[in-house]
Write an enzyme that holds these catalytic residues in place. Sequence first.
Site, PDB file in Angstrom:
ATOM      1  N   THR A   1      -6.863  -0.114   4.903  1.00  7.24           N
ATOM      2  CA  THR A   1      -5.538  -0.285   5.567  1.00  7.24           C
ATOM      3  C   THR A   1      -4.951   0.955   5.580  1.00  7.24           C
ATOM      4  O   THR A   1      -5.134   1.787   6.449  1.00  7.24           O
ATOM      5  CB  THR A   1      -4.625  -1.253   4.662  1.00  7.24           C
ATOM      6  OG1 THR A   1      -4.779  -0.705   3.208  1.00  7.24           O
ATOM      7  CG2 THR A   1      -5.275  -2.561   4.843  1.00  7.24           C
TER       8      THR A   1
ATOM      9  N   THR B   1      -7.234  -2.667  -7.303  1.00  5.69           N
ATOM     10  CA  THR B   1      -8.000  -2.215  -6.234  1.00  5.69           C
ATOM     11  C   THR B   1      -7.499  -2.760  -4.829  1.00  5.69           C
ATOM     12  O   THR B   1      -7.752  -2.105  -3.925  1.00  5.69           O
ATOM     13  CB  THR B   1      -9.182  -2.867  -6.525  1.00  5.69           C
ATOM     14  OG1 THR B   1      -9.812  -2.585  -5.169  1.00  5.69           O
ATOM     15  CG2 THR B   1      -9.544  -4.078  -6.828  1.00  5.69           C
TER      16      THR B   1
ATOM     17  N   GLU C   1      -1.286   6.853  -1.950  1.00  4.50           N
ATOM     18  CA  GLU C   1      -0.445   6.998  -0.692  1.00  4.50           C
ATOM     19  C   GLU C   1       0.547   8.348  -0.766  1.00  4.50           C
ATOM     20  O   GLU C   1       1.229   8.247  -1.852  1.00  4.50           O
ATOM     21  CB  GLU C   1       0.611   5.776  -0.415  1.00  4.50           C
ATOM     22  CG  GLU C   1      -0.253   4.742   0.390  1.00  4.50           C
ATOM     23  CD  GLU C   1       0.502   3.362   0.672  1.00  4.50           C
ATOM     24  OE1 GLU C   1      -0.178   2.748   1.192  1.00  4.50           O
ATOM     25  OE2 GLU C   1       1.466   3.352  -0.046  1.00  4.50           O
TER      26      GLU C   1
END
Lengths: 409, 409
Positions: free
Chosen positions: B156, B193, B280
């Site tokens: 993603t 995860t 991120e």
Amino acid sequence: MPVNLAPIDPSLLFPVAGVEIGIASAGIKKVGRRDTTIFTIAAGARVAGVFTLNRFCAAPVRLCQEYLAANNEIRALVINTGNANAGTGLDGLARAEKICAAAAEQLGINTQQVLPFSTGVILEPLPFEKIIDALPAAKADLSPANWAQAAEAIMTTDIAPKATSKQISIAGKTVTVTGIAKGSGMIHPNMATMLGFVATDAAISQELLQTMLKRAADLSFNSITVDGDTSTNDSYIAIATGQAGNPEITNANNADYLALQAAIEEVSHFLAQAIVRDGEGATKFMTIKVEGGASYEECKAVGYAIGRSPLVKTAFFASDPNLGRILAAIGYAGILDLDVDNIEVWLDDVLVAINGGRNPDYQESQGQAVMNQAEICITVKLNRGAQQATVWTCDFSYDYVKINADYRS
Amino acid sequence: MPVNLAPIDPSLLFPVAGVEIGIASAGIKKVGRRDTTIFTIAAGARVAGVFTLNRFCAAPVRLCQEYLAANNEIRALVINTGNANAGTGLDGLARAEKICAAAAEQLGINTQQVLPFSTGVILEPLPFEKIIDALPAAKADLSPANWAQAAEAIMTTDIAPKATSKQISIAGKTVTVTGIAKGSGMIHPNMATMLGFVATDAAISQELLQTMLKRAADLSFNSITVDGDTSTNDSYIAIATGQAGNPEITNANNADYLALQAAIEEVSHFLAQAIVRDGEGATKFMTIKVEGGASYEECKAVGYAIGRSPLVKTAFFASDPNLGRILAAIGYAGILDLDVDNIEVWLDDVLVAINGGRNPDYQESQGQAVMNQAEICITVKLNRGAQQATVWTCDFSYDYVKINADYRS
């Protein structure tokens, strides 16, 4: 800029009879910064306190707890910004004690009648000599009218000073409640404030003052979060000088008690919310109401899970109605028997999720309209009981990272 | 860029006999993105799974748990990215089931032999027709050699695909363990995860495969944090096809079991750490070792308090040895009887704090040198017992805010 936090109007900060405040510059972190504040408290006042539950509580917190337990005649507070005197071991305790002793000598009282407070960077030795050297100037500055100046002097990364005041009538006497607080980051209960001080001239017993303060703190400072980090130094102190002339409040069930409690809670709420409005990097102020819970504790856990979620907070910063992140936070809040199929989520008056899924009538444009506002209310209905709790938080912005990456430089 | 995460070398990803993978583009979020992956699993294989504890677990998680409980003959997986099918209520379950039914029909098996997995945005209806339409192309693409492609297809907000492989010898037979995972944000146990898949051709009983997977997950995916948000969709699946020819492992105490367990743990560790390295906005990879605890749980609680603290994480982003924030996090980790005066904190091999305060010999330049590195080990010694735990995390940067403020746009 703080979210909808009006500048202090010093003319609306009523002095509290029996409390004087003096400020000076010790040069702890920056030359010329007014960083050292003393409060003097008239004889006969009651003082109560609630403190951080962080096990690494700072040296001044340890001393406050010890002195409050040892006697009931606190006569002064000494507060410094620029250094938290936390993570400093036994040496930190000795330094805080030296400040109390020096202040006591100047004021003609005992060391244990002086409560110390520190806020700022952790793990660095407190320059206590500088603070002691500044005490005479702070003493010379003593005045009942220095509340706004003190609100400014105790700030760290705060952008705006936080202070408020209220007057009520108790038994025909005008009673004043005035409070200040500082805090902007490392904000999560218990306590959330870092430092808060509220004073009243009401007469109230020591025991009830403590009860009243604890309740006010739970519903205000202990119901906010900026970043989920619980500070080492959080302290909230209540002073009741008894000089208003009301009969001493000794019964928690009478109207005088309830009136004073309401005023102290109102002041506490204002100060706690001001901390969130001035949360590091904040651009939005969010109220999270969790209703229909089986207990207050579970409602608060859900409110905090939402309020401290970086994903929720960054979505609000972006004004992005990515509301699934709220559901995810509800789901990991720790209610093991939560039936998610009963849950409703509202954004202001827009029903976003019902029966655990997206409301079929919900339009993204509705969510977007609410998200564009600077003040947003999220309501979660758990539909499993009659309890409720409210939590306040702010969004998570680039500036939060910037402020905390640059904090010491 | 991910922190020290080498690109996948497809030649080092060994196929697993009995497992084929096919990928297609359903156009769920972006036209042309290869977003739909199927695994086919030979008859006779064992499949085990561990899943998120988030009460708002997604529809596919609910179906996985139901199907795994109902039978032991899983023959296919269908995985989509771009939509999590979470917070979607009963309608979400029906949509996931339709995908399983369509895949089953094409593969000549039963609906309950197909496990569904979804990842992506929450609270939006899954476009199941698009996924069903893509199944024939995915089936046509089936090959044992598609592991690297699958690692890419399930991403993603990941920047880098995550895959690894290992071969060991069990009872004279070469046994392969190959795994992939995706995840970058909404990362906090349980599970951490979002999605992970590990396959081996070893023969092992269903019960021991589940035990082995649970342990491997606890020590890897359940020991990492990026942002403290626990996903609705986290799933870690183990497949054991039994085609390597080793005698079936049915005893948890023998050497074959331990060898396979070590290989599965090694693969799990690599994948879990890869998620943190690709966290991120991550610019640093931190290992937090907590030693000398009275229990594994309290060590992990301290590790997580440090690992999810925004203040700690922003300080590491800034390479600022503002290490008092670590002490503060230890202090609020929830160990009520913690004696902070016994605590040591190390930054790599630099002793920063001892006896609950700053090490008198510590020089800021030493801390700065460690902070400038991309990989940093924080060791906390609680000095109250013999247990230990390790947690991995990354720093908190401007890009974390940027990625999550812009996620849906």
